[in-house]
Design a protein around this motif. Structure first.
Motif, PDB file in Angstrom:
ATOM      1  N   SER A 169      22.155   3.720 -40.283  1.00 57.40           N
ATOM      2  CA  SER A 169      21.238   3.746 -39.147  1.00 57.40           C
ATOM      3  C   SER A 169      22.003   3.803 -37.835  1.00 57.40           C
ATOM      4  O   SER A 169      21.596   4.489 -36.890  1.00 57.40           O
ATOM      5  N   LEU A 170      23.114   3.061 -37.763  1.00 55.26           N
ATOM      6  CA  LEU A 170      23.929   3.065 -36.550  1.00 55.26           C
ATOM      7  C   LEU A 170      24.496   4.456 -36.298  1.00 55.26           C
ATOM      8  O   LEU A 170      24.453   4.956 -35.166  1.00 55.26           O
ATOM      9  N   LEU A 171      25.006   5.087 -37.335  1.00 55.15           N
ATOM     10  CA  LEU A 171      25.567   6.426 -37.185  1.00 55.15           C
ATOM     11  C   LEU A 171      24.496   7.407 -36.732  1.00 55.15           C
ATOM     12  O   LEU A 171      24.731   8.236 -35.848  1.00 55.15           O
ATOM     13  N   SER A 172      23.301   7.301 -37.302  1.00 59.59           N
ATOM     14  CA  SER A 172      22.197   8.179 -36.908  1.00 59.59           C
ATOM     15  C   SER A 172      21.829   7.975 -35.446  1.00 59.59           C
ATOM     16  O   SER A 172      21.603   8.933 -34.705  1.00 59.59           O
TER      17      SER A 172
ATOM     18  N   LEU B 236      24.540   9.485 -33.170  1.00 58.05           N
ATOM     19  CA  LEU B 236      24.499  10.937 -33.195  1.00 58.05           C
ATOM     20  C   LEU B 236      23.340  11.474 -32.367  1.00 58.05           C
ATOM     21  O   LEU B 236      23.473  12.486 -31.662  1.00 58.05           O
ATOM     22  N   VAL B 237      22.195  10.792 -32.422  1.00 53.61           N
ATOM     23  CA  VAL B 237      21.045  11.192 -31.604  1.00 53.61           C
ATOM     24  C   VAL B 237      21.371  11.012 -30.125  1.00 53.61           C
ATOM     25  O   VAL B 237      21.074  11.877 -29.291  1.00 53.61           O
ATOM     26  N   MET B 238      22.001   9.899 -29.774  1.00 51.56           N
ATOM     27  CA  MET B 238      22.373   9.644 -28.382  1.00 51.56           C
ATOM     28  C   MET B 238      23.379  10.683 -27.878  1.00 51.56           C
ATOM     29  O   MET B 238      23.335  11.103 -26.726  1.00 51.56           O
ATOM     30  N   LEU B 239      24.270  11.108 -28.760  1.00 53.98           N
ATOM     31  CA  LEU B 239      25.325  12.042 -28.363  1.00 53.98           C
ATOM     32  C   LEU B 239      24.827  13.479 -28.234  1.00 53.98           C
ATOM     33  O   LEU B 239      25.462  14.296 -27.562  1.00 53.98           O
ATOM     34  N   ALA B 240      23.691  13.774 -28.861  1.00 57.50           N
ATOM     35  CA  ALA B 240      23.206  15.152 -28.895  1.00 57.50           C
ATOM     36  C   ALA B 240      22.956  15.710 -27.498  1.00 57.50           C
ATOM     37  O   ALA B 240      23.386  16.821 -27.166  1.00 57.50           O
ATOM     38  N   GLY B 241      22.263  14.947 -26.648  1.00 55.62           N
ATOM     39  CA  GLY B 241      21.925  15.410 -25.307  1.00 55.62           C
ATOM     40  C   GLY B 241      23.145  15.725 -24.454  1.00 55.62           C
ATOM     41  O   GLY B 241      23.294  16.861 -23.959  1.00 55.62           O
ATOM     42  N   PRO B 242      24.061  14.746 -24.251  1.00 54.70           N
ATOM     43  CA  PRO B 242      25.263  15.029 -23.464  1.00 54.70           C
ATOM     44  C   PRO B 242      26.114  16.158 -24.054  1.00 54.70           C
ATOM     45  O   PRO B 242      26.717  16.929 -23.300  1.00 54.70           O
ATOM     46  N   PHE B 243      26.167  16.262 -25.365  1.00 57.28           N
ATOM     47  CA  PHE B 243      26.949  17.338 -25.979  1.00 57.28           C
ATOM     48  C   PHE B 243      26.353  18.701 -25.630  1.00 57.28           C
ATOM     49  O   PHE B 243      27.085  19.650 -25.311  1.00 57.28           O
ATOM     50  N   ILE B 244      25.033  18.802 -25.655  1.00 57.60           N
ATOM     51  CA  ILE B 244      24.373  20.059 -25.289  1.00 57.60           C
ATOM     52  C   ILE B 244      24.662  20.398 -23.829  1.00 57.60           C
ATOM     53  O   ILE B 244      24.910  21.555 -23.474  1.00 57.60           O
TER      54      ILE B 244
END
Length: 264
Positions: free
Chosen positions: A211-214, A217-225
């Motif tokens: 759950s922590l990894l998920s 990864l969701v938090m990182l998606a926006g800044p990565f885009i």
């Protein structure tokens, strides 16, 4: 009881990925700042994009590195609000430093002020991100190591801002971004070396590893885009295609008139 803490749960994967993201953010920030000096009429837009790229790069570096953070005998989770707030802090403080040197130049006084403010902001982002952690224990920090991490953040921020307005050639910018990646990642792991965890009891906010990894990864998606979009904008800018080797020959009057400190 003091728990064993590891920052390398997945081995070298997380520190290497974190370093690469720090380099990407720094490199894009340098290129955007260079564009702002060559195109004074669009300076604010390029500086804003550069600040967002650097801020997202630093924040993404931090939380990719945190994927490898583990506490033996404890589950770890994050407060969503504080996690997002740490991203906002990173972008805002970097914006302050970038705009200051972008409009005021690279004088020692300006660099010292902008570097200190930005470095303190980066450190604030780091420790605010750490404050978002939920675990069945309490986090403690070794004061001297924390001070060292803040000092590294200030030096790294000052060097990054100097490079942003002083280095214009493409290959020099790439080299500078690699060095800045080392500095920013080094600040993170120095700060993490200050952490110890004293186990107390169960924490409702802690989650399983999956759950922590998920969540991360969701938090990182926006800044990565955002970083990908910034990279596309920089790569397809006409100046990038022409290169920077002839800096003095490209729009010299406009650039130097609006940025006299470049003649120093």
């Amino acid at each position: 009881m003091t728990a064993n803490v590891s920052n390398f749960y997945y081995g070298a994967v997380t520190p290497v990925a974190a370093y690469l993201m720090a380099c990407l953010g720094a490199g894009l920030g340098l290129r955007c700042t260079t564009r702002s000096l060559r195109r004074p009429q669009r300076r604010a837009g390029w500086l804003a994009l550069g600040a967002v790229a650097i801020g997202c790069g630093i924040w993404t570096m931090h939380f990719i590195a945190m994927i490898g953070f583990s506490v033996q005998g404890a589950l770890v989770g994050y407060d969503t609000t504080k996690t997002i707030l740490s991203l906002a802090v990173a972008i805002l403080v970097v914006s302050g430093g970038v705009f200051l040197v972008g409009y005021r130049g690279a004088s020692p006084a300006t660099l010292a002020t902008a570097g200190t403010v930005t470095g303190l902001g980066v450190a604030a982002m780091h420790y605010l991100g750490m404050a978002a952690i939920h675990t069945n224990g309490t986090l403690h920090y070794h004061t001297l190591t924390v001070v060292m991490s803040v000092a590294i953040a200030i030096v790294a921020a000052t060097a990054a801002l100097w490079a942003a307005v002083s280095i214009h050639a493409l290959w020099a910018s790439l080299g500078a971004s690699l060095v800045m990646g080392v500095a920013v990642t080094g600040m993170h792991y120095t700060g993490m070396a200050a952490v110890s965890v004293h186990l107390t009891g169960a924490s409702a906010g802690a989650t399983s590893s999956a759950s922590l990894l998920s969540f991360l990864l969701v938090m990182l998606a926006g800044p990565f885009i955002v970083l990908v979009v910034a990279a596309v904008v920089v790569m397809f800018d006409p100046d990038m295609m022409l290169g920077d080797d002839n800096w003095d020959g490209a729009e010299p009057t406009a650039a130097l008139a609006d940025a006299p400190y470049l003649r120093q």
